[in-house]
Write an enzyme that holds these catalytic residues in place. Structure first.
Site, PDB file in Angstrom:
ATOM      1  CG  ASN A 131      -0.514   0.007   2.489  1.00 28.17           C
ATOM      2  OD1 ASN A 131       0.645  -0.345   2.709  1.00 28.17           O
ATOM      3  ND2 ASN A 131      -1.334   0.412   3.440  1.00 28.17           N
ATOM      4  N   GLY A 206       1.577  -5.627   7.544  1.00 23.19           N
ATOM      5  CA  GLY A 206       0.591  -6.294   6.685  1.00 23.19           C
ATOM      6  C   GLY A 206      -0.591  -6.771   7.494  1.00 23.19           C
ATOM      7  CD  GLU A 228       4.129  -0.636  13.062  1.00 27.00           C
ATOM      8  OE1 GLU A 228       2.936  -0.401  13.301  1.00 27.00           O
ATOM      9  OE2 GLU A 228       5.057  -0.078  13.657  1.00 27.00           O
ATOM     10  CG  LEU A 229      -0.102  -6.847  12.560  1.00 26.05           C
ATOM     11  CD1 LEU A 229      -0.545  -7.973  13.463  1.00 26.05           C
ATOM     12  CD2 LEU A 229       0.644  -7.381  11.352  1.00 26.05           C
TER      13      LEU A 229
HETATM   14  P1  NAP Z   1      -0.607  -9.070   3.490  1.00 27.64           P
HETATM   15  O1  NAP Z   1      -1.357  -9.894   2.570  1.00 27.64           O
HETATM   16  O2  NAP Z   1      -0.438  -9.517   4.891  1.00 27.64           O
HETATM   17  O3  NAP Z   1       0.825  -8.818   2.825  1.00 27.64           O
HETATM   18  C1  NAP Z   1       1.854  -8.123   3.497  1.00 27.64           C
HETATM   19  C2  NAP Z   1       3.158  -8.836   3.222  1.00 27.64           C
HETATM   20  O4  NAP Z   1       3.130 -10.098   3.891  1.00 27.64           O
HETATM   21  C3  NAP Z   1       3.391  -9.155   1.745  1.00 27.64           C
HETATM   22  O5  NAP Z   1       4.750  -9.028   1.470  1.00 27.64           O
HETATM   23  C4  NAP Z   1       2.927 -10.594   1.657  1.00 27.64           C
HETATM   24  O6  NAP Z   1       3.493 -11.297   0.574  1.00 27.64           O
HETATM   25  C5  NAP Z   1       3.424 -11.138   2.966  1.00 27.64           C
HETATM   26  N1  NAP Z   1       2.764 -12.366   3.410  1.00 27.64           N
HETATM   27  C6  NAP Z   1       1.538 -12.833   3.085  1.00 27.64           C
HETATM   28  N2  NAP Z   1       1.310 -13.996   3.731  1.00 27.64           N
HETATM   29  C7  NAP Z   1       2.406 -14.254   4.474  1.00 27.64           C
HETATM   30  C8  NAP Z   1       2.789 -15.306   5.349  1.00 27.64           C
HETATM   31  N3  NAP Z   1       1.987 -16.334   5.609  1.00 27.64           N
HETATM   32  N4  NAP Z   1       3.995 -15.249   5.943  1.00 27.64           N
HETATM   33  C9  NAP Z   1       4.831 -14.217   5.704  1.00 27.64           C
HETATM   34  N5  NAP Z   1       4.530 -13.207   4.874  1.00 27.64           N
HETATM   35  C10 NAP Z   1       3.329 -13.213   4.281  1.00 27.64           C
HETATM   36  O7  NAP Z   1      -1.216  -7.606   3.631  1.00 27.64           O
HETATM   37  P2  NAP Z   1      -1.635  -6.648   2.440  1.00 27.64           P
HETATM   38  O8  NAP Z   1      -2.935  -7.082   1.963  1.00 27.64           O
HETATM   39  O9  NAP Z   1      -0.539  -6.513   1.452  1.00 27.64           O
HETATM   40  O10 NAP Z   1      -1.708  -5.255   3.216  1.00 27.64           O
HETATM   41  C11 NAP Z   1      -2.860  -4.814   3.800  1.00 27.64           C
HETATM   42  C12 NAP Z   1      -2.833  -4.987   5.296  1.00 27.64           C
HETATM   43  O11 NAP Z   1      -1.663  -4.386   5.840  1.00 27.64           O
HETATM   44  C13 NAP Z   1      -3.986  -4.257   5.936  1.00 27.64           C
HETATM   45  O12 NAP Z   1      -4.503  -5.025   6.993  1.00 27.64           O
HETATM   46  C14 NAP Z   1      -3.336  -2.990   6.462  1.00 27.64           C
HETATM   47  O13 NAP Z   1      -4.067  -2.382   7.501  1.00 27.64           O
HETATM   48  C15 NAP Z   1      -2.021  -3.517   6.903  1.00 27.64           C
HETATM   49  N6  NAP Z   1      -1.044  -2.414   7.031  1.00 27.64           N
HETATM   50  C16 NAP Z   1      -0.604  -2.049   8.266  1.00 27.64           C
HETATM   51  C17 NAP Z   1       0.271  -0.977   8.426  1.00 27.64           C
HETATM   52  C18 NAP Z   1       0.755  -0.542   9.785  1.00 27.64           C
HETATM   53  O14 NAP Z   1       1.724   0.206   9.848  1.00 27.64           O
HETATM   54  N7  NAP Z   1       0.146  -0.964  10.873  1.00 27.64           N
HETATM   55  C19 NAP Z   1       0.711  -0.299   7.304  1.00 27.64           C
HETATM   56  C20 NAP Z   1       0.249  -0.695   6.042  1.00 27.64           C
HETATM   57  C21 NAP Z   1      -0.624  -1.756   5.926  1.00 27.64           C
HETATM   58  P3  NAP Z   1       2.660 -11.582  -0.775  1.00 27.64           P
HETATM   59  O15 NAP Z   1       2.335 -10.280  -1.352  1.00 27.64           O
HETATM   60  O16 NAP Z   1       3.589 -12.384  -1.576  1.00 27.64           O
HETATM   61  O17 NAP Z   1       1.431 -12.338  -0.325  1.00 27.64           O
END
Ligand code: NAP
Length: 460
Positions: A131, A206, A228-229
């Protein structure tokens, strides 16, 4: 798994990348470890010079980098340019302040002398989301390079050109090989990598699922982890809020980054006295947003990051409506090509309805009316998440009193939750743990080593 650039404005795939083999990854981990043995011996000035070089290169290449962001995940171009500026500022910030933040802390023990020295710990693994493809990486990488750690970075698989461009920036800045390394691997393989003895810490930004997967491995192998979720941030509007300005911020808070910020304002809670006035103006503003091509300077709302993200969001809205939510605006996929969702407002939300509990990652606002301030706080805290929150009131002391009672990592008064290099960022509850940015962020992956000097005759 697929690692590819698919333009969410057209849903056409424009470039694909190969996943790295196990042998290739092993070579990169070994290089990162070798780089650590040299990097930890460099001076802070040397590290700061490199960070400044990366920041300068980012600014020089701003237009090209911003276009790559927009191509891969649909962010409006002007916002993508803003992200590059912010990322460069973060590199400069740690270059300018890192040495001061990491200086020895002299203690005052009962006898003898003692100090705390902040030492690097080794190779770190970062797992980052799409994002904010540059900013998320910057806030993890810049402080840790200043500390003396080295970085392996697994980026989201839908932004591979951003991932490659980040590695290229370090190469152009003449960083030593292995200091910053991009890994084209799946999330599952990133989780498995945590067990590698050479990796000393891991940071993930993520979803809760990915965070839990990394935290399980970090727990199993006793590694430091920062998470950071997600969030379901509230935006509380009190009866004394400046209504026109509040509505302007409500639109930005919800719709910035096409609604895909972890700290986006997602739950709008208005007290009865001004609820009708607020919602009328808010609905009017959202319904007038110009939806379209994120490369077009006139566009105000672009597509979601991918077709999958749009399908998931539309499904969350449909499930919520089936469970009793009412649609005040929008509610469907936009009738056009690309990963678009209409600007949407949901109301009549109660416990048990999907939108009451889940994070809606896109241009969908949840609207609640409550009797008073106390009810607003209770509703704000009735969430598993605890990332950010906003309170709009002209009485700043009242705003601070409310901030004290909200279970969140960050509370902003008269502003949507946002970020800058010198303010800490992070959450509580299921939004994760640890902090990034500011002085706090640089202390997450250091060994706070106690050095104690005693006289030989001091007591035991
Ligand atoms: P995501 O699906 O969790 O992906 C984030 C990262 O994690 C990607 O690099 C992804 O790789 C990887 N990943 C996915 N499954 C994994 C696993 N089982 N083990 C290790 N790594 C894994 O999240 P997203 O959809 O990209 O992002 C949206 C989420 O992030 C939202 O919930 C948002 O609120 C949160 N977020 C939080 C913050 C904060 O600072 N708190 C900031 C930004 C976003 P792949 O792409 O290869 O699946």
């Amino acid at each position: 798994m697929t690692i590819q650039t698919t333009n969410p404005f057209t849903n056409k795939t424009v470039k694909s990348f190969k996943e790295m083999t196990e042998t290739a990854v092993e070579g990169k981990v070994a290089k990162a470890q070798e780089a650590f043995t040299h990097w930890k011996e460099t001076t802070y000035q040397h590290r700061a010079d490199l960070l400044h070089k990366v920041a300068t290169l980012m600014r020089v290449k701003k237009s090209e980098l911003a276009q790559t962001i927009t191509l891969e995940m649909g962010k409006i171009l002007s916002q993508a340019e803003g992200e590059i500026d912010l990322s460069a500022d973060i590199f400069d910030y740690y270059a300018n302040h890192g040495e001061k933040f990491l200086a020895d802390k002299v203690l005052d023990p009962e006898y003898g002398t003692a100090l705390i020295r902040n030492s690097p710990i080794g190779v770190l693994l970062g797992v980052m989301p799409w994002n904010f493809p540059f900013y998320q990486v910057a806030r993890f990488v810049a402080p840790n390079i200043m500390v003396g750690n080295t970085i392996l970075l697994k980026h989201a698989s839908i932004v591979p050109q951003c991932a490659a461009a980040l590695e290229e920036l370090f190469a152009e800045a003449e960083a030593p090989e292995g200091l910053y390394t991009n890994l084209f691997i799946s999330g599952k393989r990133a989780s498995a990598l945590v067990s590698d003895k050479r990796i000393k810490g891991v940071s993930l930004t993520g979803s809760e699922e990915a965070g839990a997967s990394i935290a399980i491995e970090a727990g199993k192998y006793l590694k430091k982890v920062v998470l950071e979720l997600g969030g379901n941030d509230v935006f509380i509007i009190l009866e004394d809020a400046d209504m026109d300005k509040t509505v302007e911020w409500a639109v930005v808070g919800r719709m910035n980054n096409n609604g895909q910020c972890c700290v986006a304002s997602k739950r709008f809670i208005a007290v009865e006295a001004i609820a009708d006035t607020f919602i009328k103006k808010f609905k009017d503003a959202l319904s007038k947003m110009k939806v379209g091509d994120p490369m077009d300077p006139d566009t105000e709302l672009g597509p979601l990051s991918s077709e999958e993200a749009a399908v998931e969001l539309a499904d969350q809205v449909k499930r919520s409506v089936d469970q009793g939510a009412k649609v005040l605006l929008g509610g469907k996929r936009a009738d056009r090509e690309g990963a678009f969702m209409e600007p949407t407002i949901l109301t009549n939300l109660k416990p048990g309805i999907a939108a009451y509990h889940e994070e809606l990652f896109g241009p969908v606002a949840s609207f609640y009316v409550v009797k008073d301030e106390e009810a607003a706080i209770a509703l704000a805290n009735d969430s598993d998440f605890g990332l950010g929150a906003s309170v709009f009131t002209q009485d700043i002391e009242r705003g601070k009193r409310i901030a004290d009672q909200i279970d969140a990592g960050m509370v902003f008064i008269n502003h949507p939750t946002w970020t800058q290099a010198d303010l800490p960022f992070g959450g509580t509850k299921r939004s994760g743990f640890g902090r990034e940015l500011s002085e706090l962020g640089i202390h997450e992956f250091v060994n706070k080593k106690l050095i104690r000097v005693s006289e030989l005759n001091d007591p035991f």
